[in-house]
Design an enzyme around this catalytic site. Structure first.
Site, PDB file in Angstrom:
ATOM      1  N   ASN A  10       0.863  -1.176   0.000  1.00 49.83           N
ATOM      2  CA  ASN A  10       0.000   0.000   0.000  1.00 49.83           C
ATOM      3  C   ASN A  10       0.903   1.230   0.000  1.00 49.83           C
ATOM      4  O   ASN A  10       1.492   1.560   1.017  1.00 49.83           O
ATOM      5  CB  ASN A  10      -0.894  -0.051   1.255  1.00 49.83           C
ATOM      6  CG  ASN A  10      -1.699   1.216   1.447  1.00 49.83           C
ATOM      7  OD1 ASN A  10      -1.775   2.063   0.556  1.00 49.83           O
ATOM      8  ND2 ASN A  10      -2.307   1.369   2.620  1.00 49.83           N
ATOM      9  N   TRP A  11       1.007   1.849  -1.147  1.00 54.28           N
ATOM     10  CA  TRP A  11       1.954   2.967  -1.271  1.00 54.28           C
ATOM     11  C   TRP A  11       1.416   4.258  -0.646  1.00 54.28           C
ATOM     12  O   TRP A  11       2.145   5.234  -0.521  1.00 54.28           O
ATOM     13  CB  TRP A  11       2.298   3.209  -2.752  1.00 54.28           C
ATOM     14  CG  TRP A  11       3.014   2.054  -3.403  1.00 54.28           C
ATOM     15  CD1 TRP A  11       3.392   0.871  -2.789  1.00 54.28           C
ATOM     16  CD2 TRP A  11       3.461   1.958  -4.760  1.00 54.28           C
ATOM     17  NE1 TRP A  11       4.032   0.054  -3.692  1.00 54.28           N
ATOM     18  CE2 TRP A  11       4.095   0.701  -4.915  1.00 54.28           C
ATOM     19  CE3 TRP A  11       3.375   2.811  -5.864  1.00 54.28           C
ATOM     20  CZ2 TRP A  11       4.641   0.277  -6.130  1.00 54.28           C
ATOM     21  CZ3 TRP A  11       3.933   2.387  -7.078  1.00 54.28           C
ATOM     22  CH2 TRP A  11       4.559   1.145  -7.205  1.00 54.28           C
ATOM     23  N   LYS A  12       0.157   4.261  -0.288  1.00 54.11           N
ATOM     24  CA  LYS A  12      -0.474   5.446   0.316  1.00 54.11           C
ATOM     25  C   LYS A  12      -0.240   6.687  -0.552  1.00 54.11           C
ATOM     26  O   LYS A  12      -0.148   6.571  -1.773  1.00 54.11           O
ATOM     27  CB  LYS A  12       0.026   5.641   1.754  1.00 54.11           C
ATOM     28  CG  LYS A  12      -0.106   4.349   2.581  1.00 54.11           C
ATOM     29  CD  LYS A  12       0.085   4.543   4.048  1.00 54.11           C
ATOM     30  CE  LYS A  12      -0.063   3.198   4.752  1.00 54.11           C
ATOM     31  NZ  LYS A  12       0.040   3.265   6.180  1.00 54.11           N
ATOM     32  N   HIS A  96      -9.480   1.340   4.945  1.00 54.20           N
ATOM     33  CA  HIS A  96      -8.174   1.466   5.599  1.00 54.20           C
ATOM     34  C   HIS A  96      -8.316   2.386   6.815  1.00 54.20           C
ATOM     35  O   HIS A  96      -9.080   3.352   6.786  1.00 54.20           O
ATOM     36  CB  HIS A  96      -7.136   2.027   4.620  1.00 54.20           C
ATOM     37  CG  HIS A  96      -5.757   1.973   5.203  1.00 54.20           C
ATOM     38  ND1 HIS A  96      -5.287   2.932   6.066  1.00 54.20           N
ATOM     39  CD2 HIS A  96      -4.765   1.051   5.081  1.00 54.20           C
ATOM     40  CE1 HIS A  96      -4.057   2.593   6.449  1.00 54.20           C
ATOM     41  NE2 HIS A  96      -3.714   1.460   5.856  1.00 54.20           N
ATOM     42  N   GLU A  98      -6.604   4.714   7.950  1.00 49.46           N
ATOM     43  CA  GLU A  98      -6.377   6.138   7.707  1.00 49.46           C
ATOM     44  C   GLU A  98      -7.633   6.788   7.128  1.00 49.46           C
ATOM     45  O   GLU A  98      -7.898   7.960   7.356  1.00 49.46           O
ATOM     46  CB  GLU A  98      -5.153   6.325   6.793  1.00 49.46           C
ATOM     47  CG  GLU A  98      -3.871   6.103   7.594  1.00 49.46           C
ATOM     48  CD  GLU A  98      -2.751   5.434   6.837  1.00 49.46           C
ATOM     49  OE1 GLU A  98      -2.752   5.448   5.600  1.00 49.46           O
ATOM     50  OE2 GLU A  98      -1.850   4.884   7.501  1.00 49.46           O
ATOM     51  N   GLU A 168      -5.405  -4.825  10.792  1.00 47.05           N
ATOM     52  CA  GLU A 168      -4.354  -3.816  10.934  1.00 47.05           C
ATOM     53  C   GLU A 168      -4.604  -2.997  12.195  1.00 47.05           C
ATOM     54  O   GLU A 168      -5.339  -2.002  12.158  1.00 47.05           O
ATOM     55  CB  GLU A 168      -4.365  -2.875   9.728  1.00 47.05           C
ATOM     56  CG  GLU A 168      -4.126  -3.564   8.407  1.00 47.05           C
ATOM     57  CD  GLU A 168      -3.546  -2.591   7.382  1.00 47.05           C
ATOM     58  OE1 GLU A 168      -2.427  -2.840   6.922  1.00 47.05           O
ATOM     59  OE2 GLU A 168      -4.196  -1.578   7.082  1.00 47.05           O
ATOM     60  N   GLY A 174       2.514   2.279  10.696  1.00 45.82           N
ATOM     61  CA  GLY A 174       3.458   3.373  10.503  1.00 45.82           C
ATOM     62  C   GLY A 174       4.232   3.750  11.753  1.00 45.82           C
ATOM     63  O   GLY A 174       4.901   4.773  11.792  1.00 45.82           O
ATOM     64  N   SER A 214       3.389  -2.130  10.331  1.00 46.14           N
ATOM     65  CA  SER A 214       4.835  -2.218  10.538  1.00 46.14           C
ATOM     66  C   SER A 214       5.427  -3.573  10.171  1.00 46.14           C
ATOM     67  O   SER A 214       6.345  -4.056  10.835  1.00 46.14           O
ATOM     68  CB  SER A 214       5.192  -1.842  11.986  1.00 46.14           C
ATOM     69  OG  SER A 214       4.844  -0.499  12.241  1.00 46.14           O
ATOM     70  N   GLY A 235       2.837  -1.163   4.280  1.00 49.65           N
ATOM     71  CA  GLY A 235       2.868   0.257   3.942  1.00 49.65           C
ATOM     72  C   GLY A 235       4.296   0.715   3.686  1.00 49.65           C
ATOM     73  O   GLY A 235       4.848   0.517   2.605  1.00 49.65           O
ATOM     74  N   GLY A 236       4.908   1.295   4.700  1.00 50.99           N
ATOM     75  CA  GLY A 236       6.245   1.893   4.580  1.00 50.99           C
ATOM     76  C   GLY A 236       7.258   1.009   3.860  1.00 50.99           C
ATOM     77  O   GLY A 236       7.969   1.482   2.955  1.00 50.99           O
TER      78      GLY A 236
HETATM   79  P1  PGA Z   1       2.837   0.259   7.614  1.00 57.63           P
HETATM   80  O1  PGA Z   1       1.373   0.457   6.995  1.00 57.63           O
HETATM   81  O2  PGA Z   1       3.380  -1.025   7.049  1.00 57.63           O
HETATM   82  O3  PGA Z   1       3.612   1.466   7.182  1.00 57.63           O
HETATM   83  O4  PGA Z   1       2.675   0.167   9.101  1.00 57.63           O
HETATM   84  C1  PGA Z   1       0.513  -0.624   6.827  1.00 57.63           C
HETATM   85  C2  PGA Z   1      -0.805  -0.168   6.235  1.00 57.63           C
HETATM   86  O5  PGA Z   1      -1.259   0.926   6.577  1.00 57.63           O
HETATM   87  O6  PGA Z   1      -1.415  -0.875   5.412  1.00 57.63           O
END
Ligand code: PGA
Length: 257
Positions: A10-12, A96, A98, A168, A174, A214, A235-236
């Site tokens: 997930n590149w956000k 998600h 966020e 999640e 993050g 993470s 994500g990251g």
């Molecule tokens: P993260 O994000 O790996 O940066 O913690 C995961 C996500 O939000 O899908």
């Protein structure tokens, strides 16, 4: 039953056009022919076509980070499921954390997005997870089961094959602090049990439940080895080709065991 792992990036709201294309090219080169597990990347909307072009002859699938539930019309800023199909998306992330917590999406809205995605032939990834305060208050199981139940409202057993769930925990996203394998497994086993109650044991055994929060090369093996963790939403670490590929390689090792 052996479920095929899915490792999705997930590149956000990250990358430029050129960075997105470079990242996708590097993934195609390093892991583009892997068949033992499923791989997907979810770039920002403006780069779906460009990234889709780069990965089109590989085994890496395209996903979107969000979708709207209407077909077309006066919905400024929204993107329809048909548009995502047009861009060759297979997966779409729904709910998600966020979007739940920064944008304010409700379970009802997320459910409409999920239903529309399925109706258009997309494969939604329904994200669920508790806040730190909810975990501290001992409410994790209640919060997560409510999100799963409400998110799947009206989804028939016949189409459950297209649904993936991602657990999640919000406090792990993050932050660099992942849920321990035990913490994740406990919740994911509960989700599978709940799916068994809502649907049946066959669907519970089939459904993929990813872990996200993470995930990195150093913790991927122990997380992916858990019986109810069927992949990762990353994500990251998905923004660095080497890290994402290493997570994929950890997944390969686990699926060969
Ligand atoms: P993260 O994000 O790996 O940066 O913690 C995961 C996500 O939000 O899908």
């Amino acid at each position: 039953m052996q479920r095929k792992l899915l490792i999705a990036g997930n590149w956000k709201m990250n990358t430029t056009h050129d960075e997105a294309v470079a990242l996708a090219s590097s993934l195609v080169e390093k892991v583009g022919t892997i068949e033992e597990l499923d791989i997907a990347v979810c770039p920002p909307f403006p780069y779906l076509f460009a990234v889709g072009e780069v990965i089109k002859n590989s085994n890496i699938a395209l996903g979107a980070q969000d979708v709207f539930y209407e077909d077309n019309g006066a919905y400024t800023g929204e993107v329809s499921a048909a548009m995502l199909k047009d861009a060759n998306c297979k997966f779409v992330i729904c709910g998600h954390s966020e979007r739940r917590h920064i944008i304010g999406e409700s379970d009802e809205l997320i459910n409409r997005k999920l239903l529309k995605s399925i109706a258009e032939g997309l494969f939604p990834i329904l994200c669920v997870g508790e806040l730190l305060t909810e975990r501290q208050a001992g409410e994790t199981m209640e919060v997560v089961s409510q999100q799963v139940t409400r998110g799947l409202e009206g989804v028939s057993a016949a189409v459950m094959k297209s649904v993936t769930i991602a657990y999640e925990p919000v406090w792990a996203i993050g932050t660099g602090v992942n849920a321990t394998p035990d913490q994740a497994e406990q919740v994911q086993a509960m989700i599978r049990q709940l799916i068994g109650q809502i649907y049946d044991s066959t669907i519970a055994k089939q459904i993929r439940i990813l872990y996200g929060g993470s995930v990195k090369p150093s913790n991927a093996s122990e997380l992916l080895a858990c019986p109810d963790i069927d992949g990762a939403l990353v994500g990251g670490a998905s923004l660095k080709a080497d890290d994402f590929c290493e997570i994929i390689n950890r997944g390969l090792e686990v699926s060969r065991e």
